[in-house]
Design an enzyme around this catalytic site. Sequence first.
Site, PDB file in Angstrom:
ATOM      1  N   LYS A 282       1.462  -2.758   6.684  1.00  0.00           N
ATOM      2  CA  LYS A 282       1.843  -2.669   5.281  1.00  0.00           C
ATOM      3  C   LYS A 282       3.349  -2.456   5.114  1.00  0.00           C
ATOM      4  O   LYS A 282       3.939  -2.914   4.129  1.00  0.00           O
ATOM      5  CB  LYS A 282       1.054  -1.553   4.598  1.00  0.00           C
ATOM      6  CG  LYS A 282      -0.415  -1.920   4.382  1.00  0.00           C
ATOM      7  CD  LYS A 282      -0.567  -3.187   3.545  1.00  0.00           C
ATOM      8  CE  LYS A 282      -2.007  -3.506   3.204  1.00  0.00           C
ATOM      9  NZ  LYS A 282      -2.148  -4.713   2.350  1.00  0.00           N
TER      10      LYS A 282
ATOM     11  N   SER B  73       0.856  -1.182   0.000  1.00  0.00           N
ATOM     12  CA  SER B  73       0.000   0.000   0.000  1.00  0.00           C
ATOM     13  C   SER B  73       0.890   1.228   0.000  1.00  0.00           C
ATOM     14  O   SER B  73       2.079   1.144   0.347  1.00  0.00           O
ATOM     15  CB  SER B  73      -0.878   0.004   1.260  1.00  0.00           C
ATOM     16  OG  SER B  73      -1.490   1.257   1.481  1.00  0.00           O
TER      17      SER B  73
ATOM     18  N   TYR C 181      -2.341   0.012  10.606  1.00  0.00           N
ATOM     19  CA  TYR C 181      -2.382  -0.377   9.188  1.00  0.00           C
ATOM     20  C   TYR C 181      -1.042  -0.053   8.526  1.00  0.00           C
ATOM     21  O   TYR C 181      -0.518  -0.853   7.739  1.00  0.00           O
ATOM     22  CB  TYR C 181      -3.517   0.366   8.491  1.00  0.00           C
ATOM     23  CG  TYR C 181      -3.697   0.014   7.034  1.00  0.00           C
ATOM     24  CD1 TYR C 181      -4.262  -1.205   6.658  1.00  0.00           C
ATOM     25  CD2 TYR C 181      -3.310   0.897   6.030  1.00  0.00           C
ATOM     26  CE1 TYR C 181      -4.436  -1.531   5.315  1.00  0.00           C
ATOM     27  CE2 TYR C 181      -3.487   0.580   4.691  1.00  0.00           C
ATOM     28  CZ  TYR C 181      -4.043  -0.625   4.344  1.00  0.00           C
ATOM     29  OH  TYR C 181      -4.219  -0.949   3.016  1.00  0.00           O
TER      30      TYR C 181
END
Length: 244
Positions: A149, A132, A145
Amino acid sequence: MSGPVALVTGAAGGLGTAVLAALDHDGFTVVGVDVAPVAGRCAESHRVDVRDGAALRELAADVVARHGRLDAVVAAAAVMDGGTPLWETPDEVVDELWDVDARGVWNTARACVPHLLASPDPRQARFVAIASAAGEHGMFGLAAYTVAKHAVVGVVRGLAADLVGTGVAAVAVSPGAMRTPMLTRTAELYGLEGEAGVAELASHQGLRRALDPTEVARVVALACSPAGAALNGSVVNADGGFGL
């Protein structure tokens, strides 16, 4: 031996479904994997949770036993959560993001890479993980998050180092804002709603629009192709110019 075989996790929606179609178009026999029912273009689908390493290993062995080979693996399974600063993020959010988004990629690699090494031509074999823009940038309110990632990028770089001399290539593809349910969920975490919320997130990309999943899926398909060998160990930023 059949033609090339690909396994895609996170295949029940969003980018994963688009990757199914892209690899099917490129002549792969595609196996879709998700915890939810898979309705995309694939030869077969399986309900498996990427947090279950044993189940993934059993599935990978079964696919090879029936098709005779495994040539490409796309680890696209992921979840999104957050909306609070790191020090207020609940443990259960951290655990889920780590277990699915990071450990899930690790589990997928551990289950599938031995079969890629044993493919008829390992020089054509590919492991592609979906990272990402959060794998390179810090994201406000999305610390867990972002950590997960970043770990996906670490898995790919470590794997590429372990694969030196084998011919198998490992690549990370980092999408930006794509028009998927995950983008809608991200907008909601920021208190943004509807099309206006999606447009606000997409405004941070140089294209000034949300990417269509099919656009990113073609980048993933390139990474899975013979030409993808040149991307070994790389992070491909398919993010429409994030931050421009």
